[in-house]
Design an enzyme around this catalytic site. Sequence first.
Site, PDB file in Angstrom:
ATOM      1  N   CYS A 184     -36.239 -68.403  14.276  1.00 63.77           N
ATOM      2  CA  CYS A 184     -35.528 -69.713  13.825  1.00 63.77           C
ATOM      3  C   CYS A 184     -35.819 -70.943  14.265  1.00 63.77           C
ATOM      4  CB  CYS A 184     -33.972 -69.203  13.709  1.00 63.77           C
ATOM      5  SG  CYS A 184     -33.086 -70.436  12.999  1.00 63.77           S
ATOM      6  N   CYS A 197     -32.492 -72.351  15.902  1.00 62.74           N
ATOM      7  CA  CYS A 197     -32.068 -71.561  17.028  1.00 62.74           C
ATOM      8  C   CYS A 197     -32.789 -72.175  17.995  1.00 62.74           C
ATOM      9  CB  CYS A 197     -32.187 -70.115  17.003  1.00 62.74           C
ATOM     10  SG  CYS A 197     -30.849 -69.376  16.066  1.00 62.74           S
ATOM     11  N   ASP A 256     -32.735 -85.902  12.614  1.00 64.24           N
ATOM     12  CA  ASP A 256     -33.545 -85.284  11.766  1.00 64.24           C
ATOM     13  C   ASP A 256     -34.921 -85.749  11.901  1.00 64.24           C
ATOM     14  OD1 ASP A 256     -33.087 -83.892   8.575  1.00 64.24           O
ATOM     15  OD2 ASP A 256     -35.160 -84.557   9.040  1.00 64.24           O
ATOM     16  N   ASN A 300     -27.223 -78.457   2.174  1.00 59.52           N
ATOM     17  CA  ASN A 300     -27.860 -77.720   1.062  1.00 59.52           C
ATOM     18  C   ASN A 300     -27.855 -76.275   1.230  1.00 59.52           C
ATOM     19  OD1 ASN A 300     -28.919 -80.411   0.018  1.00 59.52           O
ATOM     20  ND2 ASN A 300     -30.286 -80.611   1.761  1.00 59.52           N
ATOM     21  N   THR A 359     -34.429 -75.850   3.193  1.00 57.70           N
ATOM     22  CA  THR A 359     -35.455 -75.353   3.796  1.00 57.70           C
ATOM     23  C   THR A 359     -35.690 -74.676   4.961  1.00 57.70           C
ATOM     24  OG1 THR A 359     -35.918 -77.538   5.004  1.00 57.70           O
ATOM     25  CG2 THR A 359     -36.789 -77.204   2.327  1.00 57.70           C
ATOM     26  N   HIS A 414     -31.053 -71.785   9.016  1.00 59.09           N
ATOM     27  CA  HIS A 414     -29.966 -72.018   9.855  1.00 59.09           C
ATOM     28  C   HIS A 414     -28.733 -73.088   9.337  1.00 59.09           C
ATOM     29  CE1 HIS A 414     -28.556 -71.697  14.491  1.00 59.09           C
ATOM     30  NE2 HIS A 414     -27.811 -72.496  13.784  1.00 59.09           N
ATOM     31  N   HIS A 447     -26.747 -75.910   8.152  1.00 56.50           N
ATOM     32  CA  HIS A 447     -26.878 -77.458   8.993  1.00 56.50           C
ATOM     33  C   HIS A 447     -26.105 -78.380   7.912  1.00 56.50           C
ATOM     34  CE1 HIS A 447     -30.632 -76.834   6.834  1.00 56.50           C
ATOM     35  NE2 HIS A 447     -30.514 -77.910   6.701  1.00 56.50           N
ATOM     36  N   HIS A 502     -26.043 -82.080   7.131  1.00 58.75           N
ATOM     37  CA  HIS A 502     -26.841 -83.330   7.228  1.00 58.75           C
ATOM     38  C   HIS A 502     -25.852 -84.659   7.267  1.00 58.75           C
ATOM     39  CE1 HIS A 502     -30.860 -82.158   5.614  1.00 58.75           C
ATOM     40  NE2 HIS A 502     -30.066 -81.200   5.013  1.00 58.75           N
TER      41      HIS A 502
HETATM   42  P1  5GP Z   1     -32.647 -78.747   4.532  1.00 56.09           P
HETATM   43  O1  5GP Z   1     -33.686 -79.114   3.447  1.00 56.09           O
HETATM   44  O2  5GP Z   1     -32.823 -77.144   4.832  1.00 56.09           O
HETATM   45  O3  5GP Z   1     -31.217 -79.172   4.095  1.00 56.09           O
HETATM   46  O4  5GP Z   1     -32.877 -79.537   5.702  1.00 56.09           O
HETATM   47  C1  5GP Z   1     -33.650 -79.330   6.674  1.00 56.09           C
HETATM   48  C2  5GP Z   1     -33.933 -80.550   7.496  1.00 56.09           C
HETATM   49  O5  5GP Z   1     -34.551 -80.288   8.729  1.00 56.09           O
HETATM   50  C3  5GP Z   1     -34.858 -81.463   6.828  1.00 56.09           C
HETATM   51  O6  5GP Z   1     -34.067 -82.693   6.473  1.00 56.09           O
HETATM   52  C4  5GP Z   1     -35.969 -81.655   7.866  1.00 56.09           C
HETATM   53  O7  5GP Z   1     -36.529 -82.917   7.848  1.00 56.09           O
HETATM   54  C5  5GP Z   1     -35.330 -81.386   9.097  1.00 56.09           C
HETATM   55  N1  5GP Z   1     -36.255 -80.708  10.025  1.00 56.09           N
HETATM   56  C6  5GP Z   1     -37.391 -79.730   9.559  1.00 56.09           C
HETATM   57  N2  5GP Z   1     -37.882 -79.380  10.750  1.00 56.09           N
HETATM   58  C7  5GP Z   1     -37.426 -79.914  11.613  1.00 56.09           C
HETATM   59  C8  5GP Z   1     -37.648 -80.230  13.306  1.00 56.09           C
HETATM   60  O8  5GP Z   1     -38.566 -79.489  13.805  1.00 56.09           O
HETATM   61  N3  5GP Z   1     -37.216 -81.111  13.898  1.00 56.09           N
HETATM   62  C9  5GP Z   1     -36.023 -81.682  13.266  1.00 56.09           C
HETATM   63  N4  5GP Z   1     -35.135 -82.480  14.152  1.00 56.09           N
HETATM   64  N5  5GP Z   1     -35.878 -81.714  12.081  1.00 56.09           N
HETATM   65  C10 5GP Z   1     -36.402 -80.831  11.344  1.00 56.09           C
HETATM   66 ZN    ZN Z   2     -30.897 -69.895  13.755  1.00 54.93          ZN
END
Ligand code: 5GP
Ligand code: ZN
Length: 115
Positions: free
Chosen positions: A5, A8, A31, A88, A96, A99, A101, A103
């Site tokens: 992950c 993680c 982010d 999300n 995406t 884990h 999270h 925002h």
């Molecule tokens: P989701 O689409 O799952 O709600 O949000 C995932 C978020 O993780 C996205 O806004 C994306 O820009 C962010 N993200 C993806 N990979 C990384 C990373 O390696 N480092 C950081 N700091 N953010 C990431």
């Molecule tokens: Zn995780």
Amino acid sequence: MNTDCLFCKIATGQIPSTLVYEDEICVAFDDINPQAPTHILLIPRDHISSLNDFEEHQGVIIGHLMLKAAYLARKNGFADDGYRVVINTNKDGGQTVFHLHIHLMGGREFTFPPG
Ligand code: 5GP
Ligand code: ZN
């Protein structure tokens, strides 16, 4: 800890990030692809894949994450102007990284409903 992950690995420092807050329950970092002047992700240290996977005894964790989101909004100076908190969940929710999270986005005006 889920060894496959991404978040993680960020929580344990194996992958670098810009940490803005951490404690025994959660970690918050910028982010990598910000959608607002401030775009912070808050994650539990425990690996929980999505909101669907939260269990009753983990309820305190989501409360903690929300409290820290509000704290970071105040710290970044946009609490009074307002901000957006988003979780999300799964495909239709646009998740995406699996884990859980939160925002936290602030520093500009948002429209509703989101796309
Ligand atoms: P989701 O689409 O799952 O709600 O949000 C995932 C978020 O993780 C996205 O806004 C994306 O820009 C962010 N993200 C993806 N990979 C990384 C990373 O390696 N480092 C950081 N700091 N953010 C990431
Ligand atoms: Zn995780």
